[in-house]
Motif scaffolding. Sequence first.
Motif, PDB file in Angstrom:
ATOM      1  N   GLN A  12       0.833  -1.202   0.000  1.00 46.61           N
ATOM      2  CA  GLN A  12       0.000   0.000   0.000  1.00 46.61           C
ATOM      3  C   GLN A  12       0.865   1.248   0.000  1.00 46.61           C
ATOM      4  OE1 GLN A  12      -2.063  -1.263   3.559  1.00 46.61           O
ATOM      5  NE2 GLN A  12      -3.929  -1.611   2.400  1.00 46.61           N
TER       6      GLN A  12
ATOM      7  N   SER B 252      -7.443   0.259   5.404  1.00 49.70           N
ATOM      8  CA  SER B 252      -7.154  -0.137   4.025  1.00 49.70           C
ATOM      9  C   SER B 252      -8.220   0.448   3.115  1.00 49.70           C
ATOM     10  CB  SER B 252      -7.130  -1.662   3.895  1.00 49.70           C
ATOM     11  OG  SER B 252      -6.051  -2.189   4.624  1.00 49.70           O
TER      12      SER B 252
ATOM     13  N   ARG C 160      -4.211   0.270  -4.112  1.00 46.22           N
ATOM     14  CA  ARG C 160      -4.419  -0.037  -2.699  1.00 46.22           C
ATOM     15  C   ARG C 160      -3.608   0.958  -1.872  1.00 46.22           C
ATOM     16  NH1 ARG C 160      -2.432  -4.627  -0.798  1.00 46.22           N
ATOM     17  NH2 ARG C 160      -4.092  -4.762   0.713  1.00 46.22           N
TER      18      ARG C 160
ATOM     19  N   GLU D 164     -11.372  -1.018   1.480  1.00 50.86           N
ATOM     20  CA  GLU D 164     -10.984  -2.332   0.974  1.00 50.86           C
ATOM     21  C   GLU D 164     -11.597  -3.378   1.893  1.00 50.86           C
ATOM     22  OE1 GLU D 164      -7.167  -4.593  -0.924  1.00 50.86           O
ATOM     23  OE2 GLU D 164      -6.785  -3.009   0.519  1.00 50.86           O
TER      24      GLU D 164
ATOM     25  N   ARG E 212      -3.354   3.155   2.331  1.00 51.27           N
ATOM     26  CA  ARG E 212      -3.761   3.259   3.735  1.00 51.27           C
ATOM     27  C   ARG E 212      -4.175   4.699   3.996  1.00 51.27           C
ATOM     28  NH1 ARG E 212      -4.457  -1.104   6.633  1.00 51.27           N
ATOM     29  NH2 ARG E 212      -3.834  -0.127   8.562  1.00 51.27           N
TER      30      ARG E 212
END
Length: 169
Positions: free
Chosen positions: A70, A139, A132, A160, A134
């Motif tokens: 990420q 997430s 992807r 996510e 953070r």
Amino acid sequence: MTLRPVLALSARWAFCGMLALGLTGCAVAEWQKIGAPRAEVLQDMGRPTLSYALPGGGERLLYSGQPAGQFVHHLDFDGQQRLARVEQVLTVEQFHRLRNAVDTRETVLQQFGPPALVEGVASFKGDIWTYRLRENGASRQAHVHIDPAGVVRRVMFTDEVFNDRDPFD
């Protein structure tokens, strides 16, 4: 939820994390020293995902953790091939800087590197690049909608969702 699926999910993500670290040689971009020579950084970090020229004779090395990680780091070098800046750019704020109908597939690629996933939906003609990331410990996914002409049309964010059910049960 039973303990077995949780352990199986944790083991899978731990393996993915170890794999991602193995692919980057266990080097950490933030630990690179400003002023370090390019050759030294390359020896420590390994081959970048992308590289391209910067104004003034500099160069940007982009290291991506996608699709499992990420993070995306920019390591910028000045004209003397010395590390001038390190930045983790896979943030919601960076995606908000994309300008609809102005930025292109190439600017997205230069900023964030290859996406974790390229997909499409019936309600949009074009590709959706998914990254992807953070955000505040959660997430998330950023979805960049790119039309057939290669122009950014929209950026959307979703949480996510992880399936905690073991498919082998």
